[in-house]
Motif scaffolding. Structure first.
Motif, PDB file in Angstrom:
ATOM      1  N   GLY A 120       0.816  -1.213   0.000  1.00 28.71           N
ATOM      2  CA  GLY A 120       0.000   0.000   0.000  1.00 28.71           C
ATOM      3  C   GLY A 120       0.848   1.260   0.000  1.00 28.71           C
ATOM      4  N   LEU A 121       0.453   2.214   0.822  1.00 29.28           N
ATOM      5  CA  LEU A 121       1.197   3.473   0.951  1.00 29.28           C
ATOM      6  C   LEU A 121       1.894   3.561   2.305  1.00 29.28           C
ATOM      7  CD1 LEU A 121      -1.435   5.874  -0.672  1.00 29.28           C
ATOM      8  CD2 LEU A 121       0.668   4.993  -1.697  1.00 29.28           C
ATOM      9  N   GLN A 122       2.284   2.410   2.841  1.00 28.50           N
ATOM     10  CA  GLN A 122       2.899   2.377   4.169  1.00 28.50           C
ATOM     11  C   GLN A 122       4.249   3.088   4.208  1.00 28.50           C
ATOM     12  OE1 GLN A 122       2.875  -1.805   5.146  1.00 28.50           O
ATOM     13  NE2 GLN A 122       0.687  -1.796   5.616  1.00 28.50           N
ATOM     14  N   GLU A 123       5.002   3.014   3.128  1.00 34.81           N
ATOM     15  CA  GLU A 123       6.296   3.714   3.078  1.00 34.81           C
ATOM     16  C   GLU A 123       6.102   5.204   3.309  1.00 34.81           C
ATOM     17  OE1 GLU A 123       9.311   5.289  -0.342  1.00 34.81           O
ATOM     18  OE2 GLU A 123       8.395   3.334  -0.670  1.00 34.81           O
ATOM     19  N   GLN A 124       5.077   5.787   2.692  1.00 38.79           N
ATOM     20  CA  GLN A 124       4.845   7.229   2.757  1.00 38.79           C
ATOM     21  C   GLN A 124       4.428   7.698   4.154  1.00 38.79           C
ATOM     22  OE1 GLN A 124       3.940   5.198   0.325  1.00 38.79           O
ATOM     23  NE2 GLN A 124       4.805   6.096  -1.516  1.00 38.79           N
ATOM     24  N   ILE A 125       3.957   6.785   4.993  1.00 39.94           N
ATOM     25  CA  ILE A 125       3.529   7.206   6.338  1.00 39.94           C
ATOM     26  C   ILE A 125       4.432   6.641   7.444  1.00 39.94           C
ATOM     27  CG2 ILE A 125       1.147   7.724   5.673  1.00 39.94           C
ATOM     28  CD1 ILE A 125       0.300   5.025   6.835  1.00 39.94           C
ATOM     29  N   GLY A 126       5.689   6.368   7.093  1.00 36.12           N
ATOM     30  CA  GLY A 126       6.660   6.055   8.141  1.00 36.12           C
ATOM     31  C   GLY A 126       7.448   4.779   8.019  1.00 36.12           C
ATOM     32  N   MET A 127       7.071   3.870   7.124  1.00 36.65           N
ATOM     33  CA  MET A 127       7.777   2.571   7.067  1.00 36.65           C
ATOM     34  C   MET A 127       8.951   2.607   6.098  1.00 36.65           C
ATOM     35  SD  MET A 127       5.166  -0.590   7.613  1.00 36.65           S
ATOM     36  CE  MET A 127       6.507  -1.770   7.594  1.00 36.65           C
ATOM     37  N   TYR A 128      10.034   3.253   6.528  1.00 35.36           N
ATOM     38  CA  TYR A 128      11.279   3.293   5.774  1.00 35.36           C
ATOM     39  C   TYR A 128      12.420   3.488   6.770  1.00 35.36           C
ATOM     40  CZ  TYR A 128      10.619   8.258   6.507  1.00 35.36           C
ATOM     41  OH  TYR A 128      10.414   9.482   7.104  1.00 35.36           O
ATOM     42  N   GLY A 129      13.590   2.974   6.424  1.00 41.19           N
ATOM     43  CA  GLY A 129      14.728   3.109   7.330  1.00 41.19           C
ATOM     44  C   GLY A 129      16.042   2.812   6.633  1.00 41.19           C
ATOM     45  N   SER A 130      17.137   3.072   7.320  1.00 34.87           N
ATOM     46  CA  SER A 130      18.487   2.855   6.778  1.00 34.87           C
ATOM     47  C   SER A 130      18.937   1.419   7.007  1.00 34.87           C
ATOM     48  CB  SER A 130      19.488   3.803   7.444  1.00 34.87           C
ATOM     49  OG  SER A 130      19.131   5.131   7.173  1.00 34.87           O
ATOM     50  N   PHE A 131      19.698   0.910   6.041  1.00 33.74           N
ATOM     51  CA  PHE A 131      20.215  -0.455   6.080  1.00 33.74           C
ATOM     52  C   PHE A 131      21.711  -0.356   5.790  1.00 33.74           C
ATOM     53  CE2 PHE A 131      20.960  -4.771   4.641  1.00 33.74           C
ATOM     54  CZ  PHE A 131      20.047  -5.526   5.352  1.00 33.74           C
ATOM     55  N   ILE A 132      22.531  -0.533   6.811  1.00 39.90           N
ATOM     56  CA  ILE A 132      23.978  -0.326   6.693  1.00 39.90           C
ATOM     57  C   ILE A 132      24.711  -1.650   6.769  1.00 39.90           C
ATOM     58  CG2 ILE A 132      26.006   0.770   7.729  1.00 39.90           C
ATOM     59  CD1 ILE A 132      24.025   2.937   8.773  1.00 39.90           C
ATOM     60  N   MET A 133      25.582  -1.876   5.786  1.00 41.14           N
ATOM     61  CA  MET A 133      26.408  -3.084   5.759  1.00 41.14           C
ATOM     62  C   MET A 133      27.867  -2.636   5.759  1.00 41.14           C
ATOM     63  SD  MET A 133      24.158  -5.175   2.969  1.00 41.14           S
ATOM     64  CE  MET A 133      24.027  -3.727   1.918  1.00 41.14           C
ATOM     65  N   LYS A 134      28.539  -2.852   6.882  1.00 44.09           N
ATOM     66  CA  LYS A 134      29.933  -2.441   7.020  1.00 44.09           C
ATOM     67  C   LYS A 134      30.849  -3.432   6.311  1.00 44.09           C
ATOM     68  CE  LYS A 134      29.141  -0.273  11.479  1.00 44.09           C
ATOM     69  NZ  LYS A 134      29.485  -0.294  12.890  1.00 44.09           N
ATOM     70  N   LYS A 135      31.968  -2.921   5.848  1.00 46.73           N
ATOM     71  CA  LYS A 135      32.959  -3.769   5.191  1.00 46.73           C
ATOM     72  C   LYS A 135      33.651  -4.636   6.232  1.00 46.73           C
ATOM     73  CE  LYS A 135      36.599  -3.622   1.822  1.00 46.73           C
ATOM     74  NZ  LYS A 135      36.918  -2.958   0.584  1.00 46.73           N
ATOM     75  N   GLU A 136      33.827  -5.906   5.888  1.00 48.45           N
ATOM     76  CA  GLU A 136      34.515  -6.815   6.798  1.00 48.45           C
ATOM     77  C   GLU A 136      35.982  -6.407   6.867  1.00 48.45           C
ATOM     78  OE1 GLU A 136      34.856 -11.583   7.531  1.00 48.45           O
ATOM     79  OE2 GLU A 136      34.741 -10.877   5.488  1.00 48.45           O
ATOM     80  N   VAL A 137      36.485  -6.243   8.079  1.00 49.83           N
ATOM     81  CA  VAL A 137      37.873  -5.832   8.270  1.00 49.83           C
ATOM     82  C   VAL A 137      38.626  -7.005   8.869  1.00 49.83           C
ATOM     83  CG1 VAL A 137      39.405  -4.208   9.441  1.00 49.83           C
ATOM     84  CG2 VAL A 137      37.170  -3.448   8.645  1.00 49.83           C
TER      85      VAL A 137
END
Length: 166
Positions: free
Chosen positions: A131-148
């Motif tokens: 639906g339109l759930q993204e537009q009313i708050g359902m979004y976020g950051s997805f961070i993948m760090k490099k393996e050191v």
């Protein structure tokens, strides 16, 4: 008798090797619990419906490291179905989060677990594909760090008697 002893030793060696390699190459499972529920927000003096995840908008930042296994448990506390889609993330098609294309929607009052290996690094985002759930708050950051890889640090420390320097 000697033959059985050799077989027992060989079996024991194989078991030990399997246990050691499993421990050496075991991936770290990084688990997030996401509780999706309706809320109200007031940004301009008027209350509006929004969707909060774990009580926040935008959704929590999910952080992983290359080599991890992502395990994201979605608890749908809405009165409608939902889903999560991961933008730019290399993962099995069945975990892509597009309802009725790669998965069934997450029905109201149910839980769904996404599980996939993290095989890249970078900053991406995730959001609802329902639906339109993204537009009313359902979004976020997805961070993948490099393996050191841990490097051996070598340091030289020279100790001398101060009276020898003068």
């Amino acid at each position: 008798m000697i033959r059985y002893k050799k077989i027992s030793i060989r079996i024991l060696q194989t078991v030990l090797i399997l246990l050691c390699t499993q421990t050496l190459f075991a991936q770290k499972v990084v688990r997030y619990e996401l509780y999706v529920k309706d809320t109200l927000v007031n940004y301009a003096g008027k209350e509006k419906r929004a969707i909060a995840v774990n009580g926040q908008i935008p959704m929590p930042t999910l952080t992983f490291t290359e080599g991890d296994t992502a395990e994201i448990v979605v608890h749908n506390q809405l009165k409608e179905s939902t889903s999560l889609h991961w933008h730019g993330v290399f993962l099995p098609n069945k975990e892509d989060g597009v309802p009725w294309l790669t998965q069934k929607p997450i029905a109201p009052g149910t839980t769904y677990t996404y599980r996939f290996p993290i095989i890249q690094h970078g900053t991406h985002w995730y959001h609802s594909h329902s639906g339109l759930q993204e537009q009313i708050g359902m979004y976020g950051s997805f961070i993948m760090k490099k393996e050191v890889m841990i490097k051996h640090l070598e340091m030289v420390l020279m100790i001398c008697q101060p009276s020898l320097l003068y």
